[in-house]
Write an enzyme that holds these catalytic residues in place. Structure first.
Site, PDB file in Angstrom:
ATOM      1  N   ASP A   1       0.826  -1.214   0.000  1.00 12.71           N
ATOM      2  CA  ASP A   1       0.000   0.000   0.000  1.00 12.71           C
ATOM      3  C   ASP A   1       0.863   1.268   0.000  1.00 12.71           C
ATOM      4  O   ASP A   1       1.945   1.291   0.573  1.00 12.71           O
ATOM      5  CB  ASP A   1      -0.908  -0.016   1.244  1.00 12.71           C
TER       6      ASP A   1
ATOM      7  N   HIS B   1       2.735   3.854  -8.885  1.00 18.07           N
ATOM      8  CA  HIS B   1       2.628   2.426  -9.219  1.00 18.07           C
ATOM      9  C   HIS B   1       3.897   1.954  -9.924  1.00 18.07           C
ATOM     10  O   HIS B   1       4.381   0.847  -9.678  1.00 18.07           O
ATOM     11  CB  HIS B   1       1.404   2.178 -10.110  1.00 18.07           C
TER      12      HIS B   1
ATOM     13  N   LEU C   1      11.210 -20.459  -5.854  1.00 19.16           N
ATOM     14  CA  LEU C   1      10.289 -19.545  -5.163  1.00 19.16           C
ATOM     15  C   LEU C   1       8.971 -19.541  -5.922  1.00 19.16           C
ATOM     16  O   LEU C   1       8.962 -19.524  -7.155  1.00 19.16           O
ATOM     17  CB  LEU C   1      10.886 -18.120  -5.166  1.00 19.16           C
TER      18      LEU C   1
HETATM   19  C1  FPP Z   1      -1.956   0.045  -3.417  1.00 16.77           C
HETATM   20  O1  FPP Z   1      -1.501   1.376  -3.291  1.00 16.77           O
HETATM   21  C2  FPP Z   1      -1.349  -0.568  -4.580  1.00 16.77           C
HETATM   22  C3  FPP Z   1      -2.043  -1.120  -5.612  1.00 16.77           C
HETATM   23  C4  FPP Z   1      -3.507  -1.152  -5.672  1.00 16.77           C
HETATM   24  C5  FPP Z   1      -1.324  -1.684  -6.763  1.00 16.77           C
HETATM   25  C6  FPP Z   1      -0.083  -2.443  -6.487  1.00 16.77           C
HETATM   26  C7  FPP Z   1       0.741  -2.462  -7.690  1.00 16.77           C
HETATM   27  C8  FPP Z   1       2.086  -2.416  -7.738  1.00 16.77           C
HETATM   28  C9  FPP Z   1       2.957  -2.495  -6.559  1.00 16.77           C
HETATM   29  C10 FPP Z   1       2.802  -2.271  -9.043  1.00 16.77           C
HETATM   30  C11 FPP Z   1       2.426  -3.267 -10.040  1.00 16.77           C
HETATM   31  C12 FPP Z   1       2.763  -4.641  -9.639  1.00 16.77           C
HETATM   32  C13 FPP Z   1       2.916  -5.614 -10.519  1.00 16.77           C
HETATM   33  C14 FPP Z   1       3.267  -6.975 -10.054  1.00 16.77           C
HETATM   34  C15 FPP Z   1       2.824  -5.368 -11.970  1.00 16.77           C
HETATM   35  P1  FPP Z   1      -2.552   2.556  -3.434  1.00 16.77           P
HETATM   36  O2  FPP Z   1      -2.598   2.953  -4.854  1.00 16.77           O
HETATM   37  O3  FPP Z   1      -3.838   2.138  -2.831  1.00 16.77           O
HETATM   38  O4  FPP Z   1      -1.853   3.673  -2.581  1.00 16.77           O
HETATM   39  P2  FPP Z   1      -2.572   4.807  -1.742  1.00 16.77           P
HETATM   40  O5  FPP Z   1      -3.119   4.151  -0.511  1.00 16.77           O
HETATM   41  O6  FPP Z   1      -1.442   5.730  -1.424  1.00 16.77           O
HETATM   42  O7  FPP Z   1      -3.613   5.439  -2.610  1.00 16.77           O
END
Ligand code: FPP
Length: 224
Positions: A12, A29, A122
């Site tokens: 997150d 992201h 893994l």
């Molecule tokens: C949550 O942060 C994150 C996500 C919903 C997406 C996770 C994706 C990645 C780490 C990159 C892509 C991964 C792969 C494997 C291709 P948020 O956007 O909810 O953050 P916030 O709470 O600050 O809004």
């Protein structure tokens, strides 16, 4: 010292990081993907067999279309560029969650799973369009359909995490203390670590600190 087989992570904080540093959630992201790569390497170094990453929840469909599109294009590029490398490193990729994306992405995900199926070093479980409640409802429906007794052993057979040991550690970055419909059954006895740093800032040192702390915890599993 506690054995460590499985780490699950709620990654997150990408959006906030992106807005703070680049004035764009999507940039967060992109930066988050670099952290994913770092953490995969460190997981291998620590000889951990399972890593589960929450990349997209069933609730994330409520985000703006532009952000959703960006996330999936990031995933698509990542797989196209890295799947051979993951395969050579003996890494198995498994998707948990319902694969109902575009035809192309569904195909790419299936192909990536097939290509790496036999790998042993893994296993990365990528949670995509995953939600724990719908996973559980589905499992109960299967039990009913097959007229099987409702017990832990039978239920586990119908979870997306069938044949995967429960996480020993659950990490959530981003300075928020909630579980967000992630592996609710499977984390019954996991050690939970809430990390203040946003996911793109999370690094190998932070990860190893958590692993070290975990190893020293007395895990009782209900006993004394
Ligand atoms: C949550 O942060 C994150 C996500 C919903 C997406 C996770 C994706 C990645 C780490 C990159 C892509 C991964 C792969 C494997 C291709 P948020 O956007 O909810 O953050 P916030 O709470 O600050 O809004």
């Amino acid at each position: 010292m506690n054995p460590l087989n499985h780490v699950a992570i709620i990654m997150d904080g990408n959006g906030r990081w992106g807005l703070r540093n680049k004035n764009s959630r999507n940039a967060g992201h992109k930066a988050g993907l670099n952290t994913v790569e770092k953490i995969i390497k460190e997981t291998i170094k620590n000889k951990i067999k399972f890593l589960t990453l929450y990349a997209f929840s069933t609730e994330n469909w409520k985000r703006p279309k532009k952000e959703i599109k960006f996330l999936f294009s990031l995933l698509e590029t990542f797989l196209k560029e890295k799947i051979n490398d993951l395969n050579e490193q003996n890494i198995k990729l498994k998707i948990i969650g319902k694969k109902n994306f575009t035809l192309n992405l569904n195909k790419l995900l299936k192909l990536s799973e097939k290509k790496t199926f036999k790998n042993k070093r893994l296993q990365i479980n990528l949670a995509l369009n995953y939600g724990s409640k719908s996973e559980l409802i589905n499992a109960f429906k299967e039990l009913k359909k097959n007229k099987e007794a409702i017990n832990e052993k039978n239920l586990k057979k119908y979870l997306q995490t069938k044949n995967i040991p429960d996480p020993d550690i659950l990490i959530r970055t981003g300075n928020t203390k909630r579980l967000s419909n992630f592996l609710l059954w499977q984390i019954a006895y996991s050690e939970i670590f809430f990390e203040n740093k946003l996911w793109p800032d999370f690094n190998e040192k932070d990860y190893n600190k958590i692993i070290k702390k975990f190893k020293g915890i007395k895990r009782n599993f209900g006993k004394i």
